[in-house]
Design a protein around this motif. Structure first.
Motif, PDB file in Angstrom:
ATOM      1  N   MET A   1       0.813  -1.191   0.000  1.00 23.20           N
ATOM      2  CA  MET A   1       0.000   0.000   0.000  1.00 23.20           C
ATOM      3  C   MET A   1       0.856   1.254   0.000  1.00 23.20           C
ATOM      4  O   MET A   1       0.320   2.344  -0.076  1.00 23.20           O
ATOM      5  CB  MET A   1      -0.952   0.000   1.182  1.00 23.20           C
ATOM      6  CG  MET A   1      -2.012  -1.058   1.050  1.00 23.20           C
ATOM      7  SD  MET A   1      -3.316  -1.176   2.296  1.00 23.20           S
ATOM      8  CE  MET A   1      -3.024   0.117   3.426  1.00 23.20           C
ATOM      9  N   ASP A   2       2.131   1.078   0.069  1.00 22.13           N
ATOM     10  CA  ASP A   2       3.019   2.230   0.021  1.00 22.13           C
ATOM     11  C   ASP A   2       3.568   2.476  -1.373  1.00 22.13           C
ATOM     12  O   ASP A   2       4.392   3.365  -1.554  1.00 22.13           O
ATOM     13  CB  ASP A   2       4.182   2.036   0.999  1.00 22.13           C
ATOM     14  CG  ASP A   2       3.714   2.032   2.444  1.00 22.13           C
ATOM     15  OD1 ASP A   2       2.735   2.721   2.748  1.00 22.13           O
ATOM     16  OD2 ASP A   2       4.330   1.328   3.264  1.00 22.13           O
ATOM     17  N   SER A   3       3.119   1.694  -2.367  1.00 22.34           N
ATOM     18  CA  SER A   3       3.671   1.834  -3.717  1.00 22.34           C
ATOM     19  C   SER A   3       3.188   3.136  -4.360  1.00 22.34           C
ATOM     20  O   SER A   3       2.140   3.687  -4.011  1.00 22.34           O
ATOM     21  CB  SER A   3       3.271   0.650  -4.594  1.00 22.34           C
ATOM     22  OG  SER A   3       1.899   0.723  -4.929  1.00 22.34           O
ATOM     23  N   VAL A   4       3.958   3.594  -5.312  1.00 20.95           N
ATOM     24  CA  VAL A   4       3.618   4.813  -6.039  1.00 20.95           C
ATOM     25  C   VAL A   4       2.297   4.623  -6.780  1.00 20.95           C
ATOM     26  O   VAL A   4       1.448   5.516  -6.804  1.00 20.95           O
ATOM     27  CB  VAL A   4       4.752   5.183  -7.020  1.00 20.95           C
ATOM     28  CG1 VAL A   4       4.359   6.357  -7.902  1.00 20.95           C
ATOM     29  CG2 VAL A   4       6.028   5.488  -6.258  1.00 20.95           C
ATOM     30  N   TRP A   6      -0.260   2.615  -6.038  1.00 25.90           N
ATOM     31  CA  TRP A   6      -1.374   2.625  -5.079  1.00 25.90           C
ATOM     32  C   TRP A   6      -1.691   4.053  -4.657  1.00 25.90           C
ATOM     33  O   TRP A   6      -2.847   4.468  -4.651  1.00 25.90           O
ATOM     34  CB  TRP A   6      -1.036   1.761  -3.870  1.00 25.90           C
ATOM     35  CG  TRP A   6      -2.087   1.795  -2.797  1.00 25.90           C
ATOM     36  CD1 TRP A   6      -2.070   2.530  -1.654  1.00 25.90           C
ATOM     37  CD2 TRP A   6      -3.329   1.080  -2.781  1.00 25.90           C
ATOM     38  NE1 TRP A   6      -3.206   2.313  -0.912  1.00 25.90           N
ATOM     39  CE2 TRP A   6      -4.002   1.420  -1.594  1.00 25.90           C
ATOM     40  CE3 TRP A   6      -3.936   0.175  -3.650  1.00 25.90           C
ATOM     41  CZ2 TRP A   6      -5.245   0.904  -1.256  1.00 25.90           C
ATOM     42  CZ3 TRP A   6      -5.171  -0.344  -3.302  1.00 25.90           C
ATOM     43  CH2 TRP A   6      -5.812   0.021  -2.122  1.00 25.90           C
ATOM     44  N   GLN A   7      -0.669   4.806  -4.302  1.00 26.83           N
ATOM     45  CA  GLN A   7      -0.875   6.177  -3.831  1.00 26.83           C
ATOM     46  C   GLN A   7      -1.401   7.098  -4.924  1.00 26.83           C
ATOM     47  O   GLN A   7      -1.960   8.146  -4.630  1.00 26.83           O
ATOM     48  CB  GLN A   7       0.433   6.728  -3.254  1.00 26.83           C
ATOM     49  CG  GLN A   7       0.918   6.001  -2.024  1.00 26.83           C
ATOM     50  CD  GLN A   7      -0.068   6.055  -0.871  1.00 26.83           C
ATOM     51  OE1 GLN A   7      -0.757   7.037  -0.670  1.00 26.83           O
ATOM     52  NE2 GLN A   7      -0.122   4.983  -0.099  1.00 26.83           N
ATOM     53  N   ALA A  14      -8.331  10.401  -2.306  1.00 25.27           N
ATOM     54  CA  ALA A  14      -9.514  11.014  -1.684  1.00 25.27           C
ATOM     55  C   ALA A  14      -9.855  10.384  -0.341  1.00 25.27           C
ATOM     56  O   ALA A  14     -10.784  10.818   0.328  1.00 25.27           O
ATOM     57  CB  ALA A  14     -10.704  10.909  -2.632  1.00 25.27           C
ATOM     58  N   GLY A  15      -9.138   9.338   0.049  1.00 28.51           N
ATOM     59  CA  GLY A  15      -9.414   8.681   1.319  1.00 28.51           C
ATOM     60  C   GLY A  15     -10.641   7.787   1.284  1.00 28.51           C
ATOM     61  O   GLY A  15     -11.254   7.538   2.307  1.00 28.51           O
TER      62      GLY A  15
END
Length: 60
Positions: A1-4, A6-7, A14-15
């Motif tokens: 979930m820290d991948s570019v 994914w982000q 937008a959360g």
């Protein structure tokens, strides 16, 4: 979930993402499935309430 990648997803930015812990939700017996469904419904309910609060301008 820290991948570019994914982000960069619009929903993540937008959360609007619900993460699901596969370490605690991998069993498929009736009790485990019932508890998993409870968790999913609770998360959906929370997101729905937050969306309604935004629509009615209770939070920004």
């Amino acid at each position: 979930m820290d991948s570019v990648f994914w982000q960069s997803l619009p929903a993540v930015k937008a959360g609007h993402v619900f993460t699901y812990n596969l370490k605690t939700c991998y069993l498929s017996d009736a009790y485990a499935l019932d508890k998993q469904l409870d968790e999913i419904v609770a998360a959906f309910f929370l997101l729905t309430i937050m969306a309604l609060m935004i629509v009615f301008r209770i939070i920004r």
